[in-house]
Design a protein around this motif. Structure first.
Motif, PDB file in Angstrom:
ATOM      1  N   ARG A  75      -0.452  -1.400  -3.486  1.00  0.00           N
ATOM      2  CA  ARG A  75      -0.195  -1.634  -4.902  1.00  0.00           C
ATOM      3  C   ARG A  75       0.527  -2.959  -5.055  1.00  0.00           C
ATOM      4  O   ARG A  75       1.549  -3.208  -4.427  1.00  0.00           O
ATOM      5  N   VAL A  76      -0.028  -3.843  -5.887  1.00  0.00           N
ATOM      6  CA  VAL A  76       0.591  -5.138  -6.163  1.00  0.00           C
ATOM      7  C   VAL A  76       0.875  -5.243  -7.652  1.00  0.00           C
ATOM      8  O   VAL A  76       0.103  -4.771  -8.482  1.00  0.00           O
ATOM      9  N   SER A  77       1.995  -5.851  -7.963  1.00  0.00           N
ATOM     10  CA  SER A  77       2.396  -6.070  -9.353  1.00  0.00           C
ATOM     11  C   SER A  77       2.646  -7.556  -9.541  1.00  0.00           C
ATOM     12  O   SER A  77       3.752  -8.051  -9.306  1.00  0.00           O
ATOM     13  N   PRO A  78       1.610  -8.330  -9.905  1.00  0.00           N
ATOM     14  CA  PRO A  78       1.772  -9.772 -10.054  1.00  0.00           C
ATOM     15  C   PRO A  78       2.413 -10.141 -11.387  1.00  0.00           C
ATOM     16  O   PRO A  78       1.947  -9.731 -12.446  1.00  0.00           O
ATOM     17  N   GLY A  79       3.501 -10.916 -11.335  1.00  0.00           N
ATOM     18  CA  GLY A  79       4.150 -11.388 -12.554  1.00  0.00           C
ATOM     19  C   GLY A  79       4.561 -10.249 -13.458  1.00  0.00           C
ATOM     20  O   GLY A  79       5.131  -9.258 -13.039  1.00  0.00           O
ATOM     21  N   GLU A  80       4.238 -10.382 -14.724  1.00  0.00           N
ATOM     22  CA  GLU A  80       4.588  -9.371 -15.718  1.00  0.00           C
ATOM     23  C   GLU A  80       3.435  -8.421 -16.006  1.00  0.00           C
ATOM     24  O   GLU A  80       3.506  -7.604 -16.904  1.00  0.00           O
ATOM     25  N   SER A  81       2.353  -8.510 -15.228  1.00  0.00           N
ATOM     26  CA  SER A  81       1.165  -7.713 -15.508  1.00  0.00           C
ATOM     27  C   SER A  81       1.326  -6.295 -14.987  1.00  0.00           C
ATOM     28  O   SER A  81       2.275  -5.966 -14.283  1.00  0.00           O
ATOM     29  N   ASN A  82       0.379  -5.429 -15.327  1.00  0.00           N
ATOM     30  CA  ASN A  82       0.393  -4.050 -14.872  1.00  0.00           C
ATOM     31  C   ASN A  82       0.111  -3.972 -13.378  1.00  0.00           C
ATOM     32  O   ASN A  82      -0.573  -4.831 -12.822  1.00  0.00           O
ATOM     33  N   PRO A  83       0.595  -2.922 -12.705  1.00  0.00           N
ATOM     34  CA  PRO A  83       0.301  -2.768 -11.273  1.00  0.00           C
ATOM     35  C   PRO A  83      -1.198  -2.613 -11.020  1.00  0.00           C
ATOM     36  O   PRO A  83      -1.931  -2.116 -11.851  1.00  0.00           O
ATOM     37  N   ILE A  84      -1.624  -3.045  -9.838  1.00  0.00           N
ATOM     38  CA  ILE A  84      -3.012  -2.974  -9.419  1.00  0.00           C
ATOM     39  C   ILE A  84      -3.064  -2.266  -8.083  1.00  0.00           C
ATOM     40  O   ILE A  84      -2.256  -2.534  -7.201  1.00  0.00           O
ATOM     41  N   ASP A  85      -4.008  -1.356  -7.894  1.00  0.00           N
ATOM     42  CA  ASP A  85      -4.161  -0.641  -6.631  1.00  0.00           C
ATOM     43  C   ASP A  85      -5.393  -1.130  -5.883  1.00  0.00           C
ATOM     44  O   ASP A  85      -6.463  -1.294  -6.474  1.00  0.00           O
ATOM     45  N   ILE A  86      -5.246  -1.340  -4.580  1.00  0.00           N
ATOM     46  CA  ILE A  86      -6.294  -1.869  -3.724  1.00  0.00           C
ATOM     47  C   ILE A  86      -6.413  -0.958  -2.511  1.00  0.00           C
ATOM     48  O   ILE A  86      -5.399  -0.525  -1.956  1.00  0.00           O
ATOM     49  N   THR A  87      -7.629  -0.664  -2.086  1.00  0.00           N
ATOM     50  CA  THR A  87      -7.860   0.120  -0.882  1.00  0.00           C
ATOM     51  C   THR A  87      -8.192  -0.813   0.278  1.00  0.00           C
ATOM     52  O   THR A  87      -9.060  -1.667   0.161  1.00  0.00           O
ATOM     53  N   LEU A  88      -7.480  -0.638   1.401  1.00  0.00           N
ATOM     54  CA  LEU A  88      -7.676  -1.488   2.571  1.00  0.00           C
ATOM     55  C   LEU A  88      -7.824  -0.607   3.804  1.00  0.00           C
ATOM     56  O   LEU A  88      -6.989   0.262   4.053  1.00  0.00           O
ATOM     57  N   GLU A  89      -8.883  -0.826   4.580  1.00  0.00           N
ATOM     58  CA  GLU A  89      -9.070  -0.083   5.820  1.00  0.00           C
ATOM     59  C   GLU A  89      -8.673  -0.957   7.002  1.00  0.00           C
ATOM     60  O   GLU A  89      -9.156  -2.083   7.139  1.00  0.00           O
ATOM     61  N   THR A  90      -7.789  -0.443   7.861  1.00  0.00           N
ATOM     62  CA  THR A  90      -7.350  -1.181   9.037  1.00  0.00           C
ATOM     63  C   THR A  90      -7.919  -0.536  10.293  1.00  0.00           C
ATOM     64  O   THR A  90      -8.278   0.642  10.305  1.00  0.00           O
ATOM     65  N   THR A  91      -8.004  -1.331  11.377  1.00  0.00           N
ATOM     66  CA  THR A  91      -8.489  -0.846  12.665  1.00  0.00           C
ATOM     67  C   THR A  91      -7.536  -1.300  13.764  1.00  0.00           C
ATOM     68  O   THR A  91      -6.711  -2.195  13.560  1.00  0.00           O
ATOM     69  N   ARG A  92      -7.671  -0.716  14.927  1.00  0.00           N
ATOM     70  CA  ARG A  92      -6.823  -1.083  16.060  1.00  0.00           C
ATOM     71  C   ARG A  92      -7.208  -2.433  16.646  1.00  0.00           C
ATOM     72  O   ARG A  92      -6.406  -3.065  17.325  1.00  0.00           O
ATOM     73  N   SER A  93      -8.439  -2.887  16.413  1.00  0.00           N
ATOM     74  CA  SER A  93      -8.967  -4.048  17.121  1.00  0.00           C
ATOM     75  C   SER A  93      -8.667  -5.383  16.454  1.00  0.00           C
ATOM     76  O   SER A  93      -8.821  -6.429  17.094  1.00  0.00           O
ATOM     77  N   ALA A  94      -8.266  -5.388  15.188  1.00  0.00           N
ATOM     78  CA  ALA A  94      -8.112  -6.662  14.486  1.00  0.00           C
ATOM     79  C   ALA A  94      -7.091  -6.552  13.364  1.00  0.00           C
ATOM     80  O   ALA A  94      -7.062  -5.570  12.629  1.00  0.00           O
TER      81      ALA A  94
END
Length: 221
Positions: A75-94
């Motif tokens: 979740r990122v909240s840039p400046g005065e704007s509303n929060p934004i949710d982002i889905t990120l998949e991570t792996t062991r290799s990178a």
């Protein structure tokens, strides 16, 4: 040349479940960093946890964030704007680098996210390394050039498509520079300025939109 996984997120709040309870410790076998390439400060949470030091100033990068491999909700909240949710998949290799930056496309303002992947492979040759990601939406027909300590200046990406990244280029430790020209020209239109890269270290140069034209942001990894 690799394609960057990119998504455009409208400035609205999306309800997504956390991966784990924010009060319980977790083991880490994957990692990522967050780069704030917006034009203001930004608060970041990962699966309900605030990243160390809370927020990121403009052009800042978070510490390396260790997480269990799998899907995570940022979740990122840039400046005065509303929060934004982002889905990120991570792996062991990178390790992933999540870049958050303004969207210039579409009919309404938004935030775009791009994920750059770093294999983390160790280079035993004491070289410095640099790559460039073109994250502009309206830069037109341009070429991207670089100079490095052990080579003459030359193009790094041509033609340049939005949403693409170059492979890492290796060179002796020292000062690099990245700049743009119009297609077919050698006249600089924008420059990163000098980029000092020590032996064994990497840098990523982001080419981004701004109200006054393309701008460069240089980050680790």
């Amino acid at each position: 040349m690799s394609r960057i996984r990119t998504s455009v997120v409208a400035l609205t709040l999306l309800a997504l479940p956390a991966c784990f309870n924010s009060t319980e410790p977790v083991s880490s076998d994957s990692s990522f960093v967050v780069v704030n390439a917006t034009l203001g400060s930004m608060v970041v949470t990962v699966d309900g946890r605030s990243i160390p030091y809370g927020g990121l100033s403009m052009n800042a990068m978070s510490p390396v964030i260790g997480v269990p491999a799998g899907v995570h909700h940022i979740r990122v909240s840039p400046g005065e704007s509303n929060p934004i949710d982002i889905t990120l998949e991570t792996t062991r290799s990178a390790q992933r680098t999540l870049v958050v930056y303004p969207s210039r496309g579409g009919e309404s303002p938004g935030i775009t996210t791009s994920v750059l992947v770093d294999s983390g492979a160790y280079d035993p040759t004491a070289k410095s390394q640099l790559r460039v990601a073109n994250l502009t939406s309206g830069s037109g027909a341009i070429e991207i050039w670089r100079s490095q300590p052990d080579s003459t200046a030359g193009p790094i990406m041509t033609p340049v498509a939005s949403g693409t990244a170059s492979p890492y280029l290796g060179g002796d430790p020292g000062v690099w520079e990245v700049w743009t020209t119009a297609a077919g020209s050698t006249t600089k239109t924008a420059s990163s300025g000098p980029i000092e890269i020590p032996a064994y270290y990497r840098r990523t140069v982001l080419l981004l939109d701004s109200p006054v034209g393309p701008r460069f942001v240089v980050v680790e990894y």
